[in-house]
Design an enzyme around this catalytic site. Sequence first.
Site, PDB file in Angstrom:
ATOM      1  N   GLU A 120      -4.503  10.547   2.135  1.00 21.54           N
ATOM      2  CA  GLU A 120      -4.661   9.208   1.567  1.00 21.54           C
ATOM      3  C   GLU A 120      -3.667   8.236   2.194  1.00 21.54           C
ATOM      4  O   GLU A 120      -4.019   7.086   2.500  1.00 21.54           O
ATOM      5  CB  GLU A 120      -4.471   9.256   0.046  1.00 21.54           C
ATOM      6  CG  GLU A 120      -5.590   9.935  -0.711  1.00 21.54           C
ATOM      7  CD  GLU A 120      -6.900   9.182  -0.597  1.00 21.54           C
ATOM      8  OE1 GLU A 120      -6.866   7.940  -0.543  1.00 21.54           O
ATOM      9  OE2 GLU A 120      -7.955   9.837  -0.549  1.00 21.54           O
ATOM     10  N   GLU A 159     -11.495   3.299   3.383  1.00 25.49           N
ATOM     11  CA  GLU A 159     -12.577   4.283   3.290  1.00 25.49           C
ATOM     12  C   GLU A 159     -13.185   4.570   4.659  1.00 25.49           C
ATOM     13  O   GLU A 159     -13.540   5.716   4.962  1.00 25.49           O
ATOM     14  CB  GLU A 159     -13.648   3.778   2.319  1.00 25.49           C
ATOM     15  CG  GLU A 159     -13.160   3.550   0.901  1.00 25.49           C
ATOM     16  CD  GLU A 159     -12.582   4.809   0.264  1.00 25.49           C
ATOM     17  OE1 GLU A 159     -13.006   5.915   0.646  1.00 25.49           O
ATOM     18  OE2 GLU A 159     -11.707   4.684  -0.605  1.00 25.49           O
ATOM     19  N   HIS A 202     -11.097   7.062   6.499  1.00 29.27           N
ATOM     20  CA  HIS A 202     -11.355   8.453   6.123  1.00 29.27           C
ATOM     21  C   HIS A 202     -12.460   9.054   6.992  1.00 29.27           C
ATOM     22  O   HIS A 202     -12.344  10.192   7.468  1.00 29.27           O
ATOM     23  CB  HIS A 202     -11.761   8.526   4.652  1.00 29.27           C
ATOM     24  CG  HIS A 202     -10.617   8.575   3.695  1.00 29.27           C
ATOM     25  ND1 HIS A 202      -9.601   9.494   3.795  1.00 29.27           N
ATOM     26  CD2 HIS A 202     -10.338   7.821   2.598  1.00 29.27           C
ATOM     27  CE1 HIS A 202      -8.737   9.311   2.804  1.00 29.27           C
ATOM     28  NE2 HIS A 202      -9.154   8.296   2.073  1.00 29.27           N
TER      29      HIS A 202
END
Length: 504
Positions: A371, A307, A310
């Site tokens: 992803e 995360e 990202h």
Amino acid sequence: MNFLYGLQSATRNQFLSGVNTLARRRTWTPPAGCPLASRLPAVNANWGLSTVSHCYSVILLPRNLHFCRTLKNKRSRCLSSAQSKEMGVLTYNWTVWGDASCSPNYAAIREVRSFHTSAPRQAAPVPLLMLILKPVQKLLAIIVGRGIRKWWQALPPDKKALFKDSVKRNKWRLLLGLSAFGLLFVVFYFTHLEVSPVTGRSKLLLVGKEHFRLLSDLEYEVWMEEFKNDLLPEEDPRYLTVKKVVYHLTQCNQDVPGVSEINWVVHVVHSPKVNAFVLPNGQVFVFTGLLNSVTDMHQLSFLLGHEIAHAVLGHAAEKASLVHLLDFLGMIFLTMIWAICPRDSLAVLGQWIQSKLQEYMFDRPYSRTLEAEADKIGLQLAAKACVDVRASSVFWQQMEFSESLHGYPKLPEWLSTHPSHGNRAEYLDRLIPQALKLREVCNCPPLSGPDPRLLFRLTVKHLLEDSEKEDLNITVKKQKPDALPIQKQEQIPLTYALGKRTAG
């Protein structure tokens, strides 16, 4: 420019605040019991506070352990490596872990000031205007296309023939105009490409960083309003665990571009959802359902590293830029659909087909690509933090096994915005050897105990064998009531095997 205090203890924040005060007022006297008090004369002498009346900023680079200040004459002075290391070690040892001698009465400082390259008032209208105009442009395309169709249908046959002849006579001019438009579009596209400093990949960015940060702040307020009654207190052990993992990951990756520029703030939401996300402005949201799904800190570290990747890679801004580009092209196709289709019902059908083609041919494949990239960079962040990276693929194998046990339908990957659990596990398995080499380069301690991937496979094998034997035992009992009972083999629970590996 001031410090940004993120995931720090109250005492360390007080020390950093004191260094800022030292920069502004030239003096700062820590309490007598503070272990850093004896080191400040060396700082004063090195920074020349007896001769320089003012300085603009003080910068601390945590992992490089360099304390620097910018003087009034725009020059910078830094402590020597030895002095910086001594100050950094003292700061870390006596303040991070809660030594109260430096600031017994100070509360934790969450955020002091945000960095801005432009005034917030100047940054506000653009993203808000984009949000407002997005549905308006689609409606405008429908109105224009439908108007063109109605205009054409209302033309008498002679004027239609006249219009067609005019188009044939000027076809080269029309072709030249379309070519010029295409050339401008290509130039616009390539002039808005940026190279990621982390991956070296070129990406399209149509939204400025400050504008997108403002959008992130607005999104953060929406999430906080939604979760305001479900946030765990900062004293909760689960919150402290997540905070510790995030702090460890970010501190071990200060050399990664973008990590040190973001103020990371943790929020743990009491919810059964197995989810976590990080906003581009560094707001970390973790659901307790995810904490209940991971086996150990290694899996949690990888997932939070994913995360964080990202946010560091700017995937949200990149995806928003792609959406804006596709919306612009979609507006052209939408106008053509409503202009060409003879009836509104056919135009609605064509619009639905166009939206689905865009979703499944561009949006979702691009999301799966991002992803996969976050998995790769997140694995590298975890490796540099000395995490057992082998646990990363085990988590996705667990998720796949759990879904199969519950009988959930297995959808094709092309229907999803994320890669399937099995494909993610295989992809990570291919990256793990490189991540293990990165751990060695970072002087991490060697991994002990058996490979968790092997343990998981053996555990699943035992569970399936025991399940088959139990089913066979029940079937034999039904067919032969007088038969001797089959000896049941010892079952190895999944949690026991994984817990044993974690303890090792």
